[in-house]
Design a protein around this motif. Structure first.
Motif, PDB file in Angstrom:
ATOM      1  N   ALA A 124       0.820  -1.208   0.000  1.00  0.00           N
ATOM      2  CA  ALA A 124       0.000   0.000   0.000  1.00  0.00           C
ATOM      3  C   ALA A 124       0.855   1.260   0.000  1.00  0.00           C
ATOM      4  O   ALA A 124       0.471   2.291  -0.568  1.00  0.00           O
ATOM      5  CB  ALA A 124      -0.925   0.004   1.219  1.00  0.00           C
ATOM      6  N   PHE A 125       2.035   1.179   0.615  1.00  0.00           N
ATOM      7  CA  PHE A 125       2.950   2.327   0.658  1.00  0.00           C
ATOM      8  C   PHE A 125       3.902   2.359  -0.539  1.00  0.00           C
ATOM      9  O   PHE A 125       4.806   3.189  -0.584  1.00  0.00           O
ATOM     10  CB  PHE A 125       3.758   2.324   1.960  1.00  0.00           C
ATOM     11  N   GLY A 126       3.708   1.491  -1.490  1.00  0.00           N
ATOM     12  CA  GLY A 126       4.529   1.498  -2.701  1.00  0.00           C
ATOM     13  C   GLY A 126       5.600   0.434  -2.737  1.00  0.00           C
ATOM     14  O   GLY A 126       6.414   0.411  -3.665  1.00  0.00           O
ATOM     15  N   GLY A 127       5.625  -0.471  -1.761  1.00  0.00           N
ATOM     16  CA  GLY A 127       6.637  -1.521  -1.716  1.00  0.00           C
ATOM     17  C   GLY A 127       6.241  -2.721  -2.557  1.00  0.00           C
ATOM     18  O   GLY A 127       5.863  -3.774  -2.020  1.00  0.00           O
ATOM     19  N   LYS A 128       6.355  -2.575  -3.862  1.00  0.00           N
ATOM     20  CA  LYS A 128       5.936  -3.626  -4.784  1.00  0.00           C
ATOM     21  C   LYS A 128       7.128  -4.136  -5.585  1.00  0.00           C
ATOM     22  O   LYS A 128       8.196  -3.538  -5.583  1.00  0.00           O
ATOM     23  CB  LYS A 128       4.858  -3.083  -5.730  1.00  0.00           C
ATOM     24  N   GLY A 129       6.929  -5.246  -6.269  1.00  0.00           N
ATOM     25  CA  GLY A 129       7.990  -5.794  -7.107  1.00  0.00           C
ATOM     26  C   GLY A 129       9.228  -6.137  -6.294  1.00  0.00           C
ATOM     27  O   GLY A 129       9.147  -6.712  -5.202  1.00  0.00           O
ATOM     28  N   ASP A 130      10.380  -5.770  -6.837  1.00  0.00           N
ATOM     29  CA  ASP A 130      11.647  -6.066  -6.167  1.00  0.00           C
ATOM     30  C   ASP A 130      11.839  -5.277  -4.877  1.00  0.00           C
ATOM     31  O   ASP A 130      12.743  -5.579  -4.080  1.00  0.00           O
ATOM     32  CB  ASP A 130      12.816  -5.762  -7.108  1.00  0.00           C
ATOM     33  N   ILE A 131      11.015  -4.266  -4.680  1.00  0.00           N
ATOM     34  CA  ILE A 131      11.151  -3.427  -3.480  1.00  0.00           C
ATOM     35  C   ILE A 131      10.562  -4.114  -2.254  1.00  0.00           C
ATOM     36  O   ILE A 131      10.966  -3.840  -1.125  1.00  0.00           O
ATOM     37  CB  ILE A 131      10.460  -2.049  -3.701  1.00  0.00           C
ATOM     38  N   PHE A 132       9.605  -5.036  -2.460  1.00  0.00           N
ATOM     39  CA  PHE A 132       8.825  -5.582  -1.351  1.00  0.00           C
ATOM     40  C   PHE A 132       9.677  -6.225  -0.260  1.00  0.00           C
ATOM     41  O   PHE A 132       9.573  -5.869   0.920  1.00  0.00           O
ATOM     42  CB  PHE A 132       7.797  -6.602  -1.865  1.00  0.00           C
ATOM     43  N   SER A 255       3.201  12.414   5.017  1.00  0.00           N
ATOM     44  CA  SER A 255       3.192  10.957   4.907  1.00  0.00           C
ATOM     45  C   SER A 255       2.282  10.492   3.777  1.00  0.00           C
ATOM     46  O   SER A 255       2.611   9.563   3.037  1.00  0.00           O
ATOM     47  CB  SER A 255       2.731  10.326   6.233  1.00  0.00           C
ATOM     48  N   VAL A 256       1.135  11.147   3.635  1.00  0.00           N
ATOM     49  CA  VAL A 256       0.197  10.789   2.559  1.00  0.00           C
ATOM     50  C   VAL A 256       0.820  11.046   1.196  1.00  0.00           C
ATOM     51  O   VAL A 256       0.675  10.235   0.267  1.00  0.00           O
ATOM     52  CB  VAL A 256      -1.130  11.565   2.708  1.00  0.00           C
ATOM     53  N   THR A 257       1.538  12.153   1.053  1.00  0.00           N
ATOM     54  CA  THR A 257       2.165  12.450  -0.241  1.00  0.00           C
ATOM     55  C   THR A 257       3.241  11.424  -0.583  1.00  0.00           C
ATOM     56  O   THR A 257       3.388  11.040  -1.747  1.00  0.00           O
ATOM     57  CB  THR A 257       2.778  13.868  -0.253  1.00  0.00           C
ATOM     58  N   TYR A 258       4.005  10.988   0.421  1.00  0.00           N
ATOM     59  CA  TYR A 258       4.987   9.926   0.180  1.00  0.00           C
ATOM     60  C   TYR A 258       4.295   8.666  -0.314  1.00  0.00           C
ATOM     61  O   TYR A 258       4.745   8.023  -1.271  1.00  0.00           O
ATOM     62  CB  TYR A 258       5.759   9.608   1.474  1.00  0.00           C
ATOM     63  N   LEU A 259       3.213   8.302   0.342  1.00  0.00           N
ATOM     64  CA  LEU A 259       2.463   7.107  -0.032  1.00  0.00           C
ATOM     65  C   LEU A 259       1.991   7.200  -1.478  1.00  0.00           C
ATOM     66  O   LEU A 259       2.173   6.276  -2.282  1.00  0.00           O
ATOM     67  CB  LEU A 259       1.275   6.938   0.918  1.00  0.00           C
ATOM     68  N   LEU A 260       1.376   8.328  -1.827  1.00  0.00           N
ATOM     69  CA  LEU A 260       0.843   8.500  -3.175  1.00  0.00           C
ATOM     70  C   LEU A 260       1.951   8.508  -4.224  1.00  0.00           C
ATOM     71  O   LEU A 260       1.845   7.854  -5.269  1.00  0.00           O
ATOM     72  CB  LEU A 260       0.040   9.813  -3.248  1.00  0.00           C
ATOM     73  N   LEU A 261       3.024   9.243  -3.934  1.00  0.00           N
ATOM     74  CA  LEU A 261       4.106   9.359  -4.912  1.00  0.00           C
ATOM     75  C   LEU A 261       4.790   8.020  -5.164  1.00  0.00           C
ATOM     76  O   LEU A 261       5.101   7.679  -6.313  1.00  0.00           O
ATOM     77  CB  LEU A 261       5.129  10.397  -4.440  1.00  0.00           C
ATOM     78  N   ASN A 262       5.028   7.267  -4.106  1.00  0.00           N
ATOM     79  CA  ASN A 262       5.665   5.954  -4.286  1.00  0.00           C
ATOM     80  C   ASN A 262       4.822   5.046  -5.173  1.00  0.00           C
ATOM     81  O   ASN A 262       5.341   4.339  -6.036  1.00  0.00           O
ATOM     82  CB  ASN A 262       5.899   5.292  -2.925  1.00  0.00           C
ATOM     83  N   ASN A 263       3.515   5.055  -4.962  1.00  0.00           N
ATOM     84  CA  ASN A 263       2.631   4.204  -5.758  1.00  0.00           C
ATOM     85  C   ASN A 263       2.506   4.698  -7.199  1.00  0.00           C
ATOM     86  O   ASN A 263       2.573   3.907  -8.149  1.00  0.00           O
ATOM     87  CB  ASN A 263       1.247   4.138  -5.110  1.00  0.00           C
ATOM     88  N   ILE A 264       2.340   6.005  -7.372  1.00  0.00           N
ATOM     89  CA  ILE A 264       2.194   6.575  -8.719  1.00  0.00           C
ATOM     90  C   ILE A 264       3.463   6.353  -9.538  1.00  0.00           C
ATOM     91  O   ILE A 264       3.408   5.930 -10.707  1.00  0.00           O
ATOM     92  CB  ILE A 264       1.856   8.078  -8.634  1.00  0.00           C
TER      93      ILE A 264
END
Length: 452
Positions: A124-132, A255-264
């Motif tokens: 949810a915070f953008g930790g996807k793929g190889d980042i997870f 914190s919300v902007t970090y979350l959104l930016l990481n995902n976008i």
């Protein structure tokens, strides 16, 4: 750090006061910024660029917890300062005890929730793929230190409330230096990788809290709490919450902007785009430290002279603070425009990141020369005790303009839309702040001064 008496705030030249007040604040911010910057360089060079992205994914959690501790600290510190000044020592002690209790209750609850839902929260915070996986390793260990971080942030503001700025500054320096030393030992020498980076961060929180505990247990502190002071009192909690809400709201939006930016950015460009933002975010923290220092130095000068009804000095402090901050911001702008490629190369050897980040960094810093007006303007309302306009103007850039821009522009311009959202938000929020600041100066400072 020399303390400035209240009489000096009302009598000494504004320019000298600004420098004397801003330098200590800047030193504290600088030390913390260097820690974050060098920590990122170590991680990028010793672990890899994916590690930078992984840490950036966890940052919203750390920021929010730090903000929670800071909000409880600032809210309670206001009560403590006034209570000590009025010789109401028992109220000061009970407030401090309640700060400790509520900080522990809230943060321990958050740790439990965070660990239970770890596999859902990281993506949810953008930790996807190889980042997870590296993000999960870092997240779990750092989460253990969350109550320690919140207590340290809370305690630091209380130290300032007691009028002990030297101790508060040392409390900021110790974890920064400790983190870098532990980074070198855990990552470079012991080769612990992400676990090493996480334990170094958590260890730095422990060092900071250890120093703060020593302060309150020593003769340096007036606040010697007993067991009965830890019992929660609703009226005290309400007052702490009301006063700390502005700080919590501001940091929550970050914190919300970090979350959104990481995902976008992950959706637009994958892991390398998240790494690009992580590097730029670190530079924003580091490069703007003197501008933030001027803002912090401006607050007590404006507040004191406003309370003393010396409105001419208030206007002078606004003008000079904006001038000083804008001059420093312009210097930062020039350095970023000229040396962005060299700066990025220090963080990572990843050719894809080095190729794409300089251009993005230039866009992000494009409107930096004008942000002084926005920062000083919103700080002014905070200084004179007008909480609502202070909150609204503080949130204009990140909340009201930046978030809508990063949700809309990437649909038309892709990743470029993310980067141009930064200067656009800076520009619009500066215009809005300038309008309200100018109106406030005319209606309150100029007219009141003329009437008197």
């Amino acid at each position: 750090m020399a303390r400035i008496s209240s009489s000096e705030l009302g009598n000494k030249p504004i320019g000298k006061l600004l420098i004397k007040q801003s330098v200590p604040a800047s030193i504290g911010i600088l030390v913390m910024s260097i820690n974050i910057l060098v920590d990122t360089i170590f991680v990028g060079n010793w672990i890899g660029s994916i590690a930078i992205a992984a840490i950036n994914v966890v940052l919203p959690v750390s920021f929010f917890i730090a903000a929670l501790g800071m909000a409880i600290g600032i809210g309670g510190s206001s009560i403590i300062s006034r209570a000590l000044g009025a010789d109401m020592d028992e109220k000061a002690l009970r407030t401090f005890g309640n700060q400790i209790s509520i900080t522990l209750l809230v943060t321990i609850s958050m740790v439990i929730i965070g660990l239970v839902f770890i596999n859902q929260l990281i993506p949810a915070f953008g930790g996807k793929g190889d980042i997870f996986e590296p993000a999960k390793i870092y997240y779990r260990i750092v989460l253990y230190g969350v109550p320690i971080l919140a207590l340290a942030m809370m305690g630091n503001t209380v130290i300032r409330a007691e009028g002990k700025p030297k101790f508060a500054m040392v409390a900021m320096i110790i974890p920064s230096v400790g983190n870098l030393i532990m980074d070198y030992v855990f990552i470079h020498i012991l080769d612990w990788g992400m676990e090493g980076a996480a334990w170094a961060t958590t260890g730095s929180y422990v060092l900071c809290l250890g120093y703060i505990l020593w302060f309150f247990m020593s003769k340096n502190s007036e606040l010697k709490v007993k067991w009965e002071h830890f019992k929660l009192k609703l009226n005290i909690l309400r007052e702490i919450g009301a006063l700390g809400f502005v700080t919590l709201s501001r940091q929550a939006v970050v914190s919300v902007t970090y979350l959104l930016l990481n995902n976008i950015l992950f959706e637009l460009g994958g892991e390398s785009s998240v790494t690009t933002y992580a590097i730029i975010a670190r530079m924003l923290m580091f490069a703007l430290f003197p501008v933030l220092g001027v803002t912090q130095g401006f607050l007590p000068i404006a507040g004191y002279n406003y309370g003393a009804e010396q409105y001419g000095r208030v206007r002078e402090s606004i003008n000079k603070a904006i001038g000083y901050a804008a001059g420093v911001a312009l210097l930062v702008f020039v350095c970023i425009m000229l040396f962005s490629t060299e700066i990025v190369s220090v963080f990572t050897k990843d050719e894809a990141v080095i190729a794409s980040t300089p251009s993005a960094m230039r866009w992000v810093f494009a409107a930096v020369p004008i942000i002084a007006l926005q920062l000083i303007g919103s700080a002014y309302f905070q200084a004179i005790g007008k909480a609502v306009p202070a909150l609204l103007l503080t949130l204009t850039r990140q909340g009201f303009f930046f978030i809508p821009l990063i949700l809309i522009l990437p649909k038309f311009y892709g990743e470029l839309g993310v980067w141009i959202s930064f200067p656009l938000a800076d520009l619009i929020s500066t215009i809005v702040t300038g309008y309200f600041l100018n109106r406030e100066i005319k209606n309150t400072l100029v007219e009141t001064e003329s009437a008197s």
